[in-house]
Structure formats: C-alpha cells, structure tokens
Design a protein around this motif. Structure first.
Motif, PDB file in Angstrom:
ATOM      1  N   TYR A   1      46.236  -7.581  30.238  1.00  0.00           N
ATOM      2  CA  TYR A   1      46.138  -8.152  28.888  1.00  0.00           C
ATOM      3  C   TYR A   1      45.484  -7.157  27.946  1.00  0.00           C
ATOM      4  CZ  TYR A   1      47.683 -12.241  31.233  1.00  0.00           C
ATOM      5  OH  TYR A   1      48.453 -13.084  31.981  1.00  0.00           O
ATOM      6  N   LYS A   2      46.020  -7.143  26.743  1.00  0.00           N
ATOM      7  CA  LYS A   2      45.583  -6.204  25.715  1.00  0.00           C
ATOM      8  C   LYS A   2      44.153  -6.521  25.267  1.00  0.00           C
ATOM      9  CE  LYS A   2      47.817  -4.262  21.626  1.00  0.00           C
ATOM     10  NZ  LYS A   2      46.567  -3.819  21.074  1.00  0.00           N
ATOM     11  N   LEU A   3      43.361  -5.501  25.016  1.00  0.00           N
ATOM     12  CA  LEU A   3      41.982  -5.683  24.570  1.00  0.00           C
ATOM     13  C   LEU A   3      41.842  -5.368  23.087  1.00  0.00           C
ATOM     14  CD1 LEU A   3      40.209  -3.969  27.590  1.00  0.00           C
ATOM     15  CD2 LEU A   3      40.144  -6.410  27.001  1.00  0.00           C
ATOM     16  N   SER A   4      40.932  -6.088  22.430  1.00  0.00           N
ATOM     17  CA  SER A   4      40.636  -5.827  21.023  1.00  0.00           C
ATOM     18  C   SER A   4      39.127  -5.751  20.860  1.00  0.00           C
ATOM     19  CB  SER A   4      41.137  -6.965  20.135  1.00  0.00           C
ATOM     20  OG  SER A   4      42.499  -7.190  20.359  1.00  0.00           O
ATOM     21  N   LYS A   5      38.727  -5.043  19.810  1.00  0.00           N
ATOM     22  CA  LYS A   5      37.300  -4.909  19.509  1.00  0.00           C
ATOM     23  C   LYS A   5      36.657  -6.295  19.367  1.00  0.00           C
ATOM     24  CE  LYS A   5      34.278  -2.362  16.472  1.00  0.00           C
ATOM     25  NZ  LYS A   5      34.152  -1.165  15.670  1.00  0.00           N
ATOM     26  N   GLY A   6      35.505  -6.473  19.987  1.00  0.00           N
ATOM     27  CA  GLY A   6      34.792  -7.743  19.895  1.00  0.00           C
ATOM     28  C   GLY A   6      35.064  -8.679  21.058  1.00  0.00           C
ATOM     29  N   ASP A   7      36.082  -8.374  21.863  1.00  0.00           N
ATOM     30  CA  ASP A   7      36.404  -9.259  22.990  1.00  0.00           C
ATOM     31  C   ASP A   7      35.261  -9.300  24.006  1.00  0.00           C
ATOM     32  OD1 ASP A   7      38.914  -9.929  22.065  1.00  0.00           O
ATOM     33  OD2 ASP A   7      40.015  -8.541  23.361  1.00  0.00           O
ATOM     34  N   VAL A   8      35.082 -10.507  24.563  1.00  0.00           N
ATOM     35  CA  VAL A   8      34.198 -10.681  25.720  1.00  0.00           C
ATOM     36  C   VAL A   8      35.118 -11.039  26.879  1.00  0.00           C
ATOM     37  CG1 VAL A   8      32.305 -12.026  26.707  1.00  0.00           C
ATOM     38  CG2 VAL A   8      32.292 -11.444  24.263  1.00  0.00           C
ATOM     39  N   VAL A   9      35.073 -10.242  27.924  1.00  0.00           N
ATOM     40  CA  VAL A   9      36.064 -10.354  28.997  1.00  0.00           C
ATOM     41  C   VAL A   9      35.365 -10.658  30.314  1.00  0.00           C
ATOM     42  CG1 VAL A   9      37.984  -9.176  30.130  1.00  0.00           C
ATOM     43  CG2 VAL A   9      37.364  -8.558  27.783  1.00  0.00           C
ATOM     44  N   ALA A  10      35.899 -11.635  31.060  1.00  0.00           N
ATOM     45  CA  ALA A  10      35.314 -11.973  32.359  1.00  0.00           C
ATOM     46  C   ALA A  10      36.413 -12.229  33.374  1.00  0.00           C
ATOM     47  CB  ALA A  10      34.426 -13.214  32.227  1.00  0.00           C
ATOM     48  N   ALA A  11      36.158 -11.798  34.603  1.00  0.00           N
ATOM     49  CA  ALA A  11      37.025 -12.162  35.726  1.00  0.00           C
ATOM     50  C   ALA A  11      36.160 -13.017  36.637  1.00  0.00           C
ATOM     51  CB  ALA A  11      37.522 -10.931  36.449  1.00  0.00           C
ATOM     52  N   VAL A  12      36.553 -14.277  36.779  1.00  0.00           N
ATOM     53  CA  VAL A  12      35.753 -15.231  37.546  1.00  0.00           C
ATOM     54  C   VAL A  12      36.496 -15.557  38.835  1.00  0.00           C
ATOM     55  CG1 VAL A  12      34.639 -17.498  37.483  1.00  0.00           C
ATOM     56  CG2 VAL A  12      34.883 -16.168  35.371  1.00  0.00           C
ATOM     57  N   PHE A  13      35.905 -15.133  39.950  1.00  0.00           N
ATOM     58  CA  PHE A  13      36.513 -15.355  41.265  1.00  0.00           C
ATOM     59  C   PHE A  13      35.822 -16.535  41.934  1.00  0.00           C
ATOM     60  CE2 PHE A  13      38.975 -11.392  41.962  1.00  0.00           C
ATOM     61  CZ  PHE A  13      38.509 -10.615  40.912  1.00  0.00           C
ATOM     62  N   ASN A  14      36.510 -17.237  42.832  1.00  0.00           N
ATOM     63  CA  ASN A  14      35.838 -18.264  43.630  1.00  0.00           C
ATOM     64  C   ASN A  14      35.563 -17.708  45.033  1.00  0.00           C
ATOM     65  OD1 ASN A  14      38.253 -18.378  44.941  1.00  0.00           O
ATOM     66  ND2 ASN A  14      38.822 -20.421  44.263  1.00  0.00           N
ATOM     67  N   SER A  15      35.263 -18.573  45.959  1.00  0.00           N
ATOM     68  CA  SER A  15      35.038 -18.200  47.370  1.00  0.00           C
ATOM     69  C   SER A  15      33.881 -17.226  47.572  1.00  0.00           C
ATOM     70  CB  SER A  15      36.292 -17.576  47.995  1.00  0.00           C
ATOM     71  OG  SER A  15      37.409 -18.368  47.778  1.00  0.00           O
ATOM     72  N   GLY A  16      32.910 -17.250  46.660  1.00  0.00           N
ATOM     73  CA  GLY A  16      31.729 -16.418  46.871  1.00  0.00           C
ATOM     74  C   GLY A  16      31.883 -14.962  46.480  1.00  0.00           C
TER      75      GLY A  16
ATOM     76  N   LYS B   1      43.354 -16.157  49.810  1.00  0.00           N
ATOM     77  CA  LYS B   1      43.190 -17.440  49.098  1.00  0.00           C
ATOM     78  C   LYS B   1      42.212 -17.376  47.935  1.00  0.00           C
ATOM     79  CE  LYS B   1      44.728 -20.498  52.707  1.00  0.00           C
ATOM     80  NZ  LYS B   1      44.222 -20.775  54.061  1.00  0.00           N
ATOM     81  N   VAL B   2      41.479 -16.275  47.828  1.00  0.00           N
ATOM     82  CA  VAL B   2      40.523 -16.158  46.719  1.00  0.00           C
ATOM     83  C   VAL B   2      41.289 -16.254  45.403  1.00  0.00           C
ATOM     84  CG1 VAL B   2      39.025 -14.530  45.511  1.00  0.00           C
ATOM     85  CG2 VAL B   2      38.843 -14.779  47.980  1.00  0.00           C
ATOM     86  N   GLU B   3      40.760 -17.055  44.484  1.00  0.00           N
ATOM     87  CA  GLU B   3      41.443 -17.204  43.195  1.00  0.00           C
ATOM     88  C   GLU B   3      40.617 -16.569  42.095  1.00  0.00           C
ATOM     89  OE1 GLU B   3      41.958 -21.394  43.038  1.00  0.00           O
ATOM     90  OE2 GLU B   3      43.784 -21.294  44.248  1.00  0.00           O
ATOM     91  N   VAL B   4      41.313 -16.048  41.100  1.00  0.00           N
ATOM     92  CA  VAL B   4      40.608 -15.448  39.971  1.00  0.00           C
ATOM     93  C   VAL B   4      41.188 -15.986  38.664  1.00  0.00           C
ATOM     94  CG1 VAL B   4      42.128 -13.398  39.892  1.00  0.00           C
ATOM     95  CG2 VAL B   4      39.845 -13.287  38.893  1.00  0.00           C
ATOM     96  N   SER B   5      40.280 -16.177  37.687  1.00  0.00           N
ATOM     97  CA  SER B   5      40.701 -16.475  36.317  1.00  0.00           C
ATOM     98  C   SER B   5      40.231 -15.322  35.453  1.00  0.00           C
ATOM     99  CB  SER B   5      40.028 -17.739  35.788  1.00  0.00           C
ATOM    100  OG  SER B   5      40.482 -18.842  36.495  1.00  0.00           O
ATOM    101  N   LEU B   6      41.151 -14.801  34.673  1.00  0.00           N
ATOM    102  CA  LEU B   6      40.772 -13.764  33.708  1.00  0.00           C
ATOM    103  C   LEU B   6      40.571 -14.453  32.367  1.00  0.00           C
ATOM    104  CD1 LEU B   6      40.415 -10.723  33.066  1.00  0.00           C
ATOM    105  CD2 LEU B   6      42.836 -10.694  32.466  1.00  0.00           C
ATOM    106  N   LYS B   7      39.370 -14.294  31.814  1.00  0.00           N
ATOM    107  CA  LYS B   7      39.038 -14.984  30.560  1.00  0.00           C
ATOM    108  C   LYS B   7      38.728 -13.971  29.468  1.00  0.00           C
ATOM    109  CE  LYS B   7      36.899 -18.799  33.098  1.00  0.00           C
ATOM    110  NZ  LYS B   7      37.424 -20.101  32.673  1.00  0.00           N
ATOM    111  N   ILE B   8      39.367 -14.175  28.328  1.00  0.00           N
ATOM    112  CA  ILE B   8      39.050 -13.345  27.165  1.00  0.00           C
ATOM    113  C   ILE B   8      38.537 -14.287  26.075  1.00  0.00           C
ATOM    114  CG2 ILE B   8      39.926 -11.694  25.455  1.00  0.00           C
ATOM    115  CD1 ILE B   8      41.891 -10.659  27.492  1.00  0.00           C
ATOM    116  N   ASN B   9      37.310 -14.059  25.660  1.00  0.00           N
ATOM    117  CA  ASN B   9      36.635 -14.917  24.675  1.00  0.00           C
ATOM    118  C   ASN B   9      36.672 -16.383  25.090  1.00  0.00           C
ATOM    119  OD1 ASN B   9      36.199 -12.597  23.115  1.00  0.00           O
ATOM    120  ND2 ASN B   9      38.264 -12.771  22.266  1.00  0.00           N
TER     121      ASN B   9
END
Ligand code: OOG
Ligand code: MG
Length: 260
Positions: free
Chosen positions: A236-251, A179-187
């Motif tokens: 997802y494709k990466l480009s120079k300058g990107d700030v990338v985060a994977a934010v999970f819930n459930s601790g 059930k853990v959910e993740v959001s992948l965020k780029i910039n």
C-alpha cells in the motif's frame, strides 16, 4: 552480458536511487532480453557499490512469495534481495528520502545456525529457527510506476528501500505460522488482511527457498541475520503523516512507524 554492461546497469539503478528519480525499466528498450542470471549479477554489483560506500547488509529478503504480491506486480516467481543497515527504520521514515514508497507486512525469521545447501526444506528451517518477528517492508521500486518484469526487479535489489523490525520472539510449539493473521492498518483503517499461509503455504517455505536460491549463487543464510519472507498482503502506498501498523495475532506482536 559483459562486465562493463553489468556495471553500467548497476550504476543506472544506483543513480536513480541517489537522485530519487524514476527510471525506465531496463527491459523497455535498453535490454529487452535481460536474463534472470544477468539480473542477479547487476544486483550483486549494486550491493557491492553500497558496501563500498560504507553501508552494511542487514540480511536477505524474499519477494513475490504470495499470490497477493505476484498478482499485484504481474510476475510469476519468488526472488531475493538484501536489506541494508541504512534502510532500517525504528520509529519514523522521512518520505522525502523515497520515490513512491509502499508498505507491506511480513514475517521475519532469524536462524540459529548457518543454512547452506541445495535441498533445504521447511522442516529443516523449522528445526533451526531461533526467532521470528513481526515486520514491515518499505519497497520503493526505482522504476516508473512500479512497472517491471522479473529481471528488472531483481536488478533493482527487489525494490528494497526500508524495513521496520518488531521484537524477536521464540517460535513456541503453540505458534503455527501458517495460521498467524495480520492486519495492516494505515491511520487506524485496515487496508489489508492475510495469514502466514499466504506466503508459499508457510513462511518457512520461503526461507527454505531462499537458502536453495542462495546456494545456487555460492551464498548462504547466516546465523543471526534477520530474514524477510515476503509481503503477506498487497503493498500500500504511503503518504506524509501516515501512521502505519502491522498487527499480528498468535503472540507475534505488532510493529508500527510514522511517515514524516
Ligand atoms: C518487489 C519486491 C517484492 C515482497 O515482499 O513481495 C517484495 C516489488 O513488489 O516491488 O519485497
Ligand atoms: Mg517485501
């Protein structure tokens, strides 16, 4: 396939990596009928060469364990490969060391003891897990346009190229990894969302599958090594300058890096 051919094909892949030059997939015209077994022998040779050069295995990885990944890559079965110490990224990745890198969020496992056997189950894994952790993998297929068949990608050490590991946490009874959910965020923009269940219904199934696949090759999961269970979302494709985060819930926490 004879030993010389296996070594030649391992060199073909290593050269692509060394020169950051895309290559044609092996099955295109070199060996259209490359078998899965031979592909793993090529992978083993690639890995041996890296170890000879002084690199060390960090831990195993599963790949193609979610529908999102299987359909993106147009293949049908899970595979395994190995992450090396030289691939670990702590804060920034230099894109000039990659060909056409992509990122995917994953759940990591660390086992409390060695897992060796032919019929390992999700329950066995959940009994013996020491830690879990939030992670991202950076994949960088050595093949042109990330276009490959299953044997091609196995030979290419499953596109392994980089990994970002977050903080290890104990798997408390309150965390249901399906059930853990993740959001992948780029910039700051969410590019992908998914739940742990996307990975073979539960990421512990991926670890069990890894143990069973390794056992067939005389290998096993070692206590303490970080294991990647496979991308939850498409990559997802990466480009120079990107700030990338994977934010999970459930601790489970989050993990991030910059592309420089
Ligand atoms: C192959 C590697 C797949 C995953 O997590 O599914 C993988 C690729 O997509 O290039 O690492
Ligand atoms: Mg992966």
């Amino acid at each position: 396939m004879n030993k010389e051919t296996i070594q030649e094909l391992a060199k073909y892949i290593l050269d692509a990596q060394d020169n950051l030059q895309e290559i044609k997939k092996i099955t295109l015209n070199l060996y259209p009928n490359l078998s899965i077994d031979d592909a793993y022998l090529i992978q083993e040779d690639v890995i041996c060469e890296k170890i000879k050069r002084g690199d060390k295995i960090s831990g195993p990885k599963m790949g193609l364990t979610s529908l999102a990944k299987l359909s993106q890559m147009n293949v049908t079965d899970p595979i395994y490969g190995f992450v090396f110490n030289s691939m670990i990224i702590s804060e920034a990745m230099n894109i000039s060391n990659f060909i056409h890198p992509k990122v995917e969020p994953e759940i990591g496992f660390v086992m409390a003891e060695d897992i060796k056997g032919a019929n390992v189950t999700k329950e066995d894994i959940l009994k013996k897990v020491k830690y879990i952790f939030p992670a991202m993998e950076i994949i960088d297929s050595r093949y042109k346009n990330f276009d490959f068949t299953l044997p091609d990608v196995i030979a290419d050490n499953t596109s392994a190229a980089g990994a970002v590991f977050g903080t290890y946490v104990a798997l408390g009874k309150n965390i249901d990894l399906a059930k853990v959910e993740v959001s992948l965020k780029i910039n700051g923009q969410t590019v992908g969302n998914g739940a742990g269940a996307a990975v073979m219904e539960h990421p512990a199934n991926s670890v069990a599958c890894l143990a069973n696949m390794l056992f067939k090759k005389g290998k096993f999961i070692k206590a303490g090594e970080p294991i990647l269970t496979g991308g939850i979302t498409a990559a997802y494709k990466l480009s120079k300058g990107d700030v990338v985060a994977a934010v999970f819930n459930s601790g489970l926490g989050s993990v991030q890096f910059r592309v420089i």
